[in-house]
Design a protein around this motif. Structure first.
Motif, short mmCIF file in Angstrom:
data_model
loop_
_atom_site.label_atom_id
_atom_site.label_comp_id
_atom_site.label_asym_id
_atom_site.label_seq_id
_atom_site.Cartn_x
_atom_site.Cartn_y
_atom_site.Cartn_z
N UNK A 18 3.40 12.81 4.07
CA UNK A 18 2.95 14.15 4.37
C UNK A 18 3.44 15.21 3.40
N UNK A 19 2.73 16.32 3.40
CA UNK A 19 3.11 17.49 2.62
C UNK A 19 2.89 18.72 3.49
N UNK A 20 3.81 19.66 3.44
CA UNK A 20 3.76 20.81 4.32
C UNK A 20 2.99 21.96 3.68
N UNK A 21 2.10 22.53 4.48
CA UNK A 21 1.41 23.75 4.07
C UNK A 21 1.78 24.85 5.05
N UNK A 22 2.21 25.97 4.51
CA UNK A 22 2.49 27.14 5.32
C UNK A 22 1.66 28.30 4.80
N UNK A 23 0.89 28.91 5.70
CA UNK A 23 0.05 30.04 5.32
C UNK A 23 0.60 31.28 6.00
N UNK A 24 0.99 32.25 5.22
CA UNK A 24 1.53 33.49 5.77
C UNK A 24 0.42 34.53 5.90
N UNK A 67 -7.27 11.02 -4.08
CA UNK A 67 -8.20 11.74 -3.21
C UNK A 67 -7.67 13.16 -3.04
N UNK A 68 -8.56 14.12 -3.08
CA UNK A 68 -8.18 15.52 -3.01
C UNK A 68 -8.70 16.17 -1.73
N UNK A 69 -7.98 17.17 -1.27
CA UNK A 69 -8.45 18.02 -0.19
C UNK A 69 -8.41 19.45 -0.71
N UNK A 70 -9.58 19.99 -0.99
CA UNK A 70 -9.69 21.37 -1.43
C UNK A 70 -9.77 22.27 -0.20
N UNK A 71 -8.89 23.25 -0.13
CA UNK A 71 -8.82 24.13 1.04
C UNK A 71 -8.99 25.57 0.58
N UNK A 128 0.85 -1.19 0.00
CA UNK A 128 0.00 0.00 0.00
C UNK A 128 0.89 1.24 0.00
N UNK A 129 0.55 2.17 -0.86
CA UNK A 129 1.34 3.39 -0.93
C UNK A 129 0.40 4.60 -1.05
N UNK A 130 0.69 5.60 -0.26
CA UNK A 130 -0.05 6.86 -0.30
C UNK A 130 0.96 7.98 -0.44
N UNK A 131 0.77 8.83 -1.43
CA UNK A 131 1.73 9.89 -1.70
C UNK A 131 0.98 11.22 -1.79
N UNK A 132 1.29 12.10 -0.86
CA UNK A 132 0.66 13.41 -0.85
C UNK A 132 1.47 14.39 -1.71
N UNK A 133 0.76 15.35 -2.26
CA UNK A 133 1.42 16.42 -3.01
C UNK A 133 0.55 17.66 -2.98
N UNK A 134 1.13 18.79 -3.35
CA UNK A 134 0.36 20.02 -3.48
C UNK A 134 0.58 21.04 -2.38
N UNK A 135 1.34 20.69 -1.36
CA UNK A 135 1.60 21.65 -0.30
C UNK A 135 2.51 22.78 -0.78
N UNK A 144 -6.46 29.77 -1.75
CA UNK A 144 -6.92 28.39 -1.79
C UNK A 144 -5.80 27.47 -2.28
N UNK A 145 -5.94 26.21 -1.95
CA UNK A 145 -4.95 25.22 -2.38
C UNK A 145 -5.64 23.87 -2.41
N UNK A 146 -5.18 23.00 -3.29
CA UNK A 146 -5.72 21.64 -3.33
C UNK A 146 -4.58 20.66 -3.13
N UNK A 147 -4.74 19.81 -2.15
CA UNK A 147 -3.80 18.73 -1.91
C UNK A 147 -4.28 17.47 -2.61
N UNK A 148 -3.33 16.66 -3.02
CA UNK A 148 -3.65 15.38 -3.67
C UNK A 148 -3.03 14.24 -2.88
N UNK A 149 -3.73 13.13 -2.87
CA UNK A 149 -3.24 11.90 -2.27
C UNK A 149 -3.41 10.79 -3.30
N UNK A 150 -2.31 10.41 -3.90
CA UNK A 150 -2.34 9.32 -4.88
C UNK A 150 -2.13 8.01 -4.13
N UNK A 151 -3.06 7.07 -4.31
CA UNK A 151 -2.97 5.81 -3.57
C UNK A 151 -2.83 4.63 -4.53
#
Length: 128
Positions: free
Chosen positions: A121-127, A78-82, A1-8, A16-23
């Protein structure tokens, strides 16, 4: 099983930002896939989850109305729209998966201990 986050990345407050999780290695319709985050000095928080059993979703009260989870079965992603991001959203964001037994709800989706497979994981920083 592999989960890879991206988009941070680094964004400004209000953006706004959208994160992706490719599984891979799992059959989506038998699993929950959730998004968790851990900010500096904070405990890990389950913020969104989708159940492959019935495609229901759960969103934590802390992000409801701003964040949403969705999936693309063709892309195994799977996406996370923020939206309307604030500095309080600064965190490392992780996706995770576990076998689903029912609809997505807080009971199963909010607890990281329920999830067996994790991305790095993927890092999100909001200034401000």
């Amino acid at each position: 099983v592999q989960l890879v986050e991206s988009g941070g990345g680094l964004v400004q407050a209000g953006e706004s930002l959208r994160l992706s999780c490719a599984f891979s290695g799992i059959i989506f319709d038998r699993y929950y896939i959730g998004w968790f985050r851990q900010g500096p000095g904070k405990e890990r928080e389950g913020i969104a989850c989708i159940s492959g059993v019935d495609n229901t979703t759960y969103t934590a009260d802390s992000v409801k109305g701003r964040f949403s989870i969705s999936f693309d079965n063709d892309k195994n992603t799977v996406y996370l729209q923020m939206n309307s991001l604030t500095p309080a959203d600064t965190a490392a964001y992780y996706c995770a998966a576990t076998v689903a037994i029912s609809s997505a709800d807080a009971k199963y989706c909010s607890r990281g201990s329920h999830f067996h497979y994790w991305g790095r994981g993927t890092q999100l920083t909001v200034s401000s």
